[in-house]
Design a protein around this motif. Structure first.
Motif, PDB file in Angstrom:
ATOM      1  N   TYR A  14      -2.287  11.883  -4.373  1.00 14.74           N
ATOM      2  CA  TYR A  14      -1.143  10.996  -4.529  1.00 14.74           C
ATOM      3  C   TYR A  14      -0.130  11.529  -5.539  1.00 14.74           C
ATOM      4  O   TYR A  14       1.065  11.523  -5.298  1.00 14.74           O
ATOM      5  CB  TYR A  14      -1.583   9.594  -4.957  1.00 14.74           C
ATOM      6  N   ASP A  29      -1.222  15.626  -1.019  1.00 13.12           N
ATOM      7  CA  ASP A  29      -0.919  15.066   0.297  1.00 13.12           C
ATOM      8  C   ASP A  29       0.583  15.030   0.561  1.00 13.12           C
ATOM      9  O   ASP A  29       1.278  14.138   0.048  1.00 13.12           O
ATOM     10  CB  ASP A  29      -1.455  13.632   0.404  1.00 13.12           C
ATOM     11  N   GLN A  70       0.832  -1.203   0.000  1.00 13.87           N
ATOM     12  CA  GLN A  70       0.000   0.000   0.000  1.00 13.87           C
ATOM     13  C   GLN A  70       0.870   1.259   0.000  1.00 13.87           C
ATOM     14  O   GLN A  70       2.095   1.185  -0.017  1.00 13.87           O
ATOM     15  CB  GLN A  70      -0.928  -0.015   1.221  1.00 13.87           C
ATOM     16  N   MET A  71       0.207   2.412   0.037  1.00 18.97           N
ATOM     17  CA  MET A  71       0.914   3.706  -0.002  1.00 18.97           C
ATOM     18  C   MET A  71       1.419   4.066   1.395  1.00 18.97           C
ATOM     19  O   MET A  71       0.951   4.997   2.039  1.00 18.97           O
ATOM     20  CB  MET A  71      -0.016   4.797  -0.535  1.00 18.97           C
ATOM     21  N   LEU A  72       2.383   3.298   1.860  1.00 26.14           N
ATOM     22  CA  LEU A  72       2.907   3.463   3.206  1.00 26.14           C
ATOM     23  C   LEU A  72       4.429   3.470   3.197  1.00 26.14           C
ATOM     24  O   LEU A  72       5.057   2.626   2.550  1.00 26.14           O
ATOM     25  CB  LEU A  72       2.421   2.319   4.099  1.00 26.14           C
ATOM     26  N   LYS A  73       4.988   4.408   3.929  1.00 28.22           N
ATOM     27  CA  LYS A  73       6.430   4.448   4.137  1.00 28.22           C
ATOM     28  C   LYS A  73       6.718   5.413   5.281  1.00 28.22           C
ATOM     29  O   LYS A  73       5.894   6.292   5.589  1.00 28.22           O
ATOM     30  CB  LYS A  73       7.157   4.890   2.867  1.00 28.22           C
ATOM     31  N   HIS A 116       1.833  13.894   3.149  1.00 32.59           N
ATOM     32  CA  HIS A 116       2.140  12.660   3.876  1.00 32.59           C
ATOM     33  C   HIS A 116       2.256  11.452   2.946  1.00 32.59           C
ATOM     34  O   HIS A 116       2.419  10.328   3.427  1.00 32.59           O
ATOM     35  CB  HIS A 116       1.151  12.407   5.020  1.00 32.59           C
ATOM     36  N   LYS A 117       2.199  11.672   1.668  1.00 26.39           N
ATOM     37  CA  LYS A 117       2.514  10.604   0.720  1.00 26.39           C
ATOM     38  C   LYS A 117       3.908  10.882   0.145  1.00 26.39           C
ATOM     39  O   LYS A 117       4.910  10.596   0.763  1.00 26.39           O
ATOM     40  CB  LYS A 117       1.431  10.510  -0.351  1.00 26.39           C
ATOM     41  N   HIS A 118       3.981  11.469  -1.040  1.00 27.90           N
ATOM     42  CA  HIS A 118       5.303  11.702  -1.639  1.00 27.90           C
ATOM     43  C   HIS A 118       6.008  12.937  -1.101  1.00 27.90           C
ATOM     44  O   HIS A 118       7.122  13.237  -1.521  1.00 27.90           O
ATOM     45  CB  HIS A 118       5.185  11.772  -3.159  1.00 27.90           C
ATOM     46  N   MET A 164       6.890   3.571  -3.918  1.00 30.00           N
ATOM     47  CA  MET A 164       6.992   4.973  -3.517  1.00 30.00           C
ATOM     48  C   MET A 164       8.214   5.271  -2.645  1.00 30.00           C
ATOM     49  O   MET A 164       8.386   6.405  -2.207  1.00 30.00           O
ATOM     50  CB  MET A 164       5.712   5.408  -2.812  1.00 30.00           C
ATOM     51  N   TYR A 220       1.869  11.032   8.944  1.00 34.62           N
ATOM     52  CA  TYR A 220       0.421  11.249   8.931  1.00 34.62           C
ATOM     53  C   TYR A 220       0.074  12.200  10.076  1.00 34.62           C
ATOM     54  O   TYR A 220       0.671  12.130  11.155  1.00 34.62           O
ATOM     55  CB  TYR A 220      -0.319   9.929   9.147  1.00 34.62           C
ATOM     56  N   THR A 269      -5.713   6.133  -6.817  1.00 35.93           N
ATOM     57  CA  THR A 269      -5.112   5.323  -5.766  1.00 35.93           C
ATOM     58  C   THR A 269      -5.065   3.845  -6.142  1.00 35.93           C
ATOM     59  O   THR A 269      -4.388   3.068  -5.469  1.00 35.93           O
ATOM     60  CB  THR A 269      -5.888   5.478  -4.448  1.00 35.93           C
TER      61      THR A 269
END
Length: 448
Positions: free
Chosen positions: A227, A256, A64-67, A258-260, A431, A265, A199
């Protein structure tokens, strides 16, 4: 060495500096005796609990879109959180409010809005999109908000919150919006949401074509770039350059950090091309915030309390990695490179099939079954997905699953039998910059 370890001395030094500032007032900030053993026990228990997470930090995690955030963002957030400023108003956090304005100004420049705009950070993309749709409703209270079938579900949900009609724009088998549908319903539409990086598979929708329709029919454009927004920094390296060049024509844009943007978060943002929309936020607070005549951030936000720590973290990150092709864009180049390399391996593979060429850094794919049936594709996808999570850390991997309608799948791959209404394929989100060098290892582990 852990990626955060080198930053610990800097954090300790900064905390001491902040404590020096605090000590200028009186001793009321001093705490009572601390039971160090109890604190250690609680934190050890916390660490044990946190070990139950998937390895979001490692390139073997491509689900998922997590890092994790950038270490500097984590440090700045932690440091500012010891003061706990509230960016609802200048009184609640004078320095962090200024940092927010400076950071948002950089976002506005990145998307081409220049110096005339209205914007602020939010607690996430959902709230940012809610604010955009709120303004859309206020401008056209009797008209619909439209978005494609691939848009994030938050738009349909928020239209229910706003008691506004939602109109779903169909997409064809190649994920292209039905422009004729927009034309046929133009008199009903007040705002069209265009997603700059879905997404699901990271699809960049045809902003330029929809803008042409907006000019002709008079509806507004909201770009949901939650995103994909930061990819505008490397638009010259992307396959849909034409769409990114039109981003500044959107009436509102959500991005966001908190993504790229490498932030913890939650940190979202909303930008409006016309600052006059601020009138829709107008309110009067009878009891607070009288020390400044300047416009405070709470006057242009649906949210009230907002973490000043988020603004400080984003601001600090931009000092290190400015919003330029060679700044933050250098990391996006690596994530994009990882997706392209992985797609090339899939194209050359005899065992796997690439679902479609990626627009950004999200790749859809599946393993070829012996029989040409959709149920076999889904079965293999689940087997590969589960195998990676059960394997040892030095051989494991974490992917995600993505459901596609049978019609869309068989249009791309007509030799498959549609023995189910949908099919599940594999999906990887690349990502993290570390993915660029890890792709050959990941592909080998998956069996590509």
């Amino acid at each position: 060495m852990n990626r955060f370890t080198p930053y610990l001395p800097a954090l300790e030094k900064a905390l001491r500096k902040i404590d020096s500032w605090r000590s200028q007032f009186d001793s009321s900030d001093e705490v009572s005796d601390i039971d160090s053993d109890q604190i250690d026990s609680i934190l050890n228990n916390l660490c044990d609990r946190l070990n139950g997470n998937y390895p979001f930090h490692h390139p073997s995690y491509a689900g998922q879109m997590l890092k994790p955030p950038h270490p500097l963002a984590w440090l700045a957030y932690s440091l500012t959180a010891t003061i706990n400023p509230n960016n609802h108003a200048l009184d609640g956090g004078p320095p962090s409010s200024e940092m927010e304005k400076e950071a948002v100004q950089e976002l506005a420049k990145m998307v081409g809005y220049g110096d005339t705009y209205l914007g602020h950070l939010t607690s996430g993309g959902t709230i940012a999109n809610l604010e955009a749709l709120f303004v859309a409703r206020e401008i056209h209270p009797d008209k619909s908000i439209a978005a494609t079938a691939n848009a994030h579900y938050t738009h349909r949900r928020m239209c229910r919150v706003l008691n506004t009609e939602f109109l779903e724009i169909p997409v064809d088998e190649q994920d292209n919006p039905d422009l004729n549908f927009i034309k046929d319903h133009a008199d009903q539409i007040g705002t069209v949401v265009v997603t700059m990086g879905t997404t699901g598979l990271g699809v960049v929708e045809p902003l330029s074509e929809i803008i042409e329709l907006a000019h002709k029919h008079g509806f507004r454009i909201h770009a949901d770039a939650a995103y994909g927004g930061f990819f505008s920094l490397i638009k010259n390296n992307l396959p849909k350059l034409k769409q990114w060049k039109q981003l500044s024509q959107a009436d509102s844009i959500v991005i966001d950090p908190h993504k790229h943007g490498l932030q913890p978060y939650g940190c979202g943002s909303i930008l409006y091309k016309d600052p006059a929309v601020g009138k829709y936020y107008k309110h009067d607070s009878p009891y607070t915030y009288f020390t400044s005549d300047d416009l405070h951030l709470g006057e242009i936000s649906l949210e009230c309390s907002r973490a000043g720590a988020s603004a400080a973290a984003f601001w600090a990150t931009l000092q290190l990695l400015p919003l330029s092709e060679n700044g933050l864009g250098s990391i996006l180049k690596k994530t994009r490179s990882a997706a392209v390399t992985f797609s090339d391996l899939l194209t050359d593979s005899k065992q796997f099939e690439l679902y479609q060429q990626p627009d950004l850094d999200i790749v859809g794919y599946f393993k070829k079954p012996d029989g040409k049936k959709l149920t076999d594709v889904s079965r293999l996808s689940h087997e590969i997905f589960e195998h990676g999570m059960k394997a040892k850390p030095d051989s494991g991997y974490h992917l995600s699953l993505f459901k596609v309608s049978a019609d869309h799948f068989t249009t791309r791959f007509p030799d498959y039998k549609a023995d189910s209404e949908s099919v599940t394929i594999l999906r990887s989100v690349f990502m993290k910059e570390e993915h660029e060098s890890f792709i050959p290892v990941l592909a080998e582990r998956i069996g590509i």
